[in-house]
Design an enzyme around this catalytic site. Structure first.
Site, PDB file in Angstrom:
ATOM      1  N   SER A 136      -2.823  -5.362   9.510  1.00 10.75           N
ATOM      2  CA  SER A 136      -2.989  -4.505   9.874  1.00 10.75           C
ATOM      3  C   SER A 136      -3.528  -3.655  10.236  1.00 10.75           C
ATOM      4  CB  SER A 136      -2.402  -3.835   7.955  1.00 10.75           C
ATOM      5  OG  SER A 136      -1.348  -4.321   7.251  1.00 10.75           O
ATOM      6  N   TYR A 188      -2.301 -11.004   4.014  1.00  8.89           N
ATOM      7  CA  TYR A 188      -2.405  -9.180   3.423  1.00  8.89           C
ATOM      8  C   TYR A 188      -3.497  -8.333   3.650  1.00  8.89           C
ATOM      9  CZ  TYR A 188      -0.987  -4.354   3.286  1.00  8.89           C
ATOM     10  OH  TYR A 188      -0.825  -2.339   2.810  1.00  8.89           O
ATOM     11  N   LYS A 217       0.295 -10.596   7.057  1.00  9.38           N
ATOM     12  CA  LYS A 217       0.931  -9.252   7.359  1.00  9.38           C
ATOM     13  C   LYS A 217      -0.424  -8.872   7.908  1.00  9.38           C
ATOM     14  CE  LYS A 217       1.608  -4.603   6.682  1.00  9.38           C
ATOM     15  NZ  LYS A 217       1.174  -3.117   5.112  1.00  9.38           N
ATOM     16  N   GLY A 259       1.452  -4.850  11.635  1.00 13.74           N
ATOM     17  CA  GLY A 259       1.562  -3.983   9.973  1.00 13.74           C
ATOM     18  C   GLY A 259       1.457  -2.373  10.377  1.00 13.74           C
ATOM     19  N   VAL A 263       6.203  -5.067   8.960  1.00 16.06           N
ATOM     20  CA  VAL A 263       5.761  -4.432   8.329  1.00 16.06           C
ATOM     21  C   VAL A 263       5.494  -2.748   8.262  1.00 16.06           C
ATOM     22  CG1 VAL A 263       5.295  -3.665   5.826  1.00 16.06           C
ATOM     23  CG2 VAL A 263       5.565  -6.394   7.236  1.00 16.06           C
ATOM     24  N   SER A 271       0.687  -1.102   0.063  1.00 10.17           N
ATOM     25  CA  SER A 271      -0.236  -0.484  -0.654  1.00 10.17           C
ATOM     26  C   SER A 271       1.326   1.401  -0.364  1.00 10.17           C
ATOM     27  CB  SER A 271      -0.856  -0.059   1.173  1.00 10.17           C
ATOM     28  OG  SER A 271      -2.306  -1.399   0.506  1.00 10.17           O
ATOM     29  N   THR A 272       2.236   1.078   0.662  1.00 19.82           N
ATOM     30  CA  THR A 272       2.994   2.396   0.769  1.00 19.82           C
ATOM     31  C   THR A 272       3.672   3.123  -0.640  1.00 19.82           C
ATOM     32  OG1 THR A 272       3.111   2.052   3.120  1.00 19.82           O
ATOM     33  CG2 THR A 272       4.958   3.636   2.485  1.00 19.82           C
TER      34      THR A 272
END
Length: 327
Positions: free
Chosen positions: A198, A168, A196, A222, A239, A77-78
């Site tokens: 988040s 994710y 991950k 996350g 992450v 996403s980043t």
């Protein structure tokens, strides 16, 4: 459709029964890749004309490569992956593979809306050098994405992936929360090595760790905001977007948790909460890129429709860092 060359790669991997111990494949002894550690989710630098700036990407990676990260997440996403073309996503991963230290893991985001497209992107990510893939939940038809649909999706991807798969879950972006029962079922797949998480629900992380404790399955937090708490309940790393600018303190927090120095860890965790919130849910990627500019990295602009910060937002962002002693 999967082309003949892609299908040949898939069939070759399946015929070997996921038994190779290369770049994180499950080994013949049944031990999967160890993903424990801290990973910065790498941003995608853009020029003023919104083209990917591979020169600045290389500069950032050389600086990040001096820190004790386990590896890098690319096209998460980043990394603004929804705003890139398929060819750009693959080229970014390829460039990162060429630049990054060989002893670090490269986790590449390969998620797409359809299962077929995700399989194709996953195989392509493997071909350009990814060690494992991070597959976000498909969400456009979220009303139909129940546990059965998600289990089917991830199983097909993992069956056909020549490299390990990580689930994710990022409900803030997808509006979909991957159910615990689906995670537990998928943890049994020999090519799904972890996830991950988040969502920020530490009780959910704890429950996943508990229910998969007899599986070779690892959980990464996350966000730095709940990193210490995640370590306390059994997560193996994180992450963390904030590690793009405060990589050394985030790695220090990891060490404190792993060595049981909980009082010192708590003090450091508290100083990271506001800066982390600022570069994630408060100001998002524009905020993160602005702070990268402050800390000696290249942040630069986002790709439209994402816009830069207003002067008021920039000042608020600066306060969140300076009030905690980081500026």
């Amino acid at each position: 459709m999967l082309g003949p060359r892609v299908w040949a790669t898939v069939r070759q991997g399946l015929s070997r029964g996921l038994s190779r111990n290369v770049r994180g494949w499950a080994s013949g002894q049944g031990k999967k890749v160890d993903i424990a550690g801290i990973y910065p989710p790498v941003t995608t630098p853009f020029t003023a004309n919104a083209e990917v700036d591979y020169g600045k990407l290389e500069e950032n990676l050389h600086k990040l490569g001096t820190l004790p990260f386990r590896g890098f997440v690319v096209q998460g996403s980043t990394g603004e992956f929804p705003l890139l073309t398929s060819s750009e996503r693959l080229e970014v991963v390829s460039r990162v593979r060429q630049i990054m230290p060989k002893d670090k893991l490269l986790l590449a985001g390969s998620g797409c809306e359809s299962t077929q497209a995700t399989v194709e992107m996953t195989v392509s990510m493997a071909q350009v050098g990814a060690d494992a893939v991070l597959v976000v939940t498909p969400c456009y038809y979220r009303g139909r994405m129940d546990s059965a649909a998600l289990i089917h999706h991830y199983t097909k991807v993992a069956d056909l992936s020549p490299i390990p798969v990580l689930l994710y879950n990022v409900p803030a972006n997808t509006g979909l929360d991957l159910p615990v029962d689906a995670v537990v079922t998928l943890s049994q797949h020999p090519n799904i090595v972890g996830m991950k998480e988040s969502g920020g629900d530490v009780t959910k992380i704890a429950l996943i760790v508990h229910k998969t404790r007899h599986r070779d399955f690892q959980v990464l937090a996350g966000s730095v905001g709940f990193l210490m708490a995640s370590y306390a309940v059994g997560a193996v790393g994180g992450v963390c977007a904030l590690s793009n600018v405060l990589g050394a303190p985030v790695c220090q927090l990891e060490r404190l948790c792993l060595t049981g120095q909980w009082e010192a860890a708590q003090k450091l965790q508290l100083r990271l909460i506001e800066p982390n919130a600022a570069v994630t849910r408060r100001f998002g990627i524009p905020g993160l890129k602005k702070t990268m500019d402050w800390f000696g990295y290249y942040g630069g602009p986002c790709r439209a429709p994402l816009q830069g910060l207003s002067p008021a937002d920039e000042e608020a962002l600066r306060v969140d860092f300076s009030s905690n002693g980081w500026l």
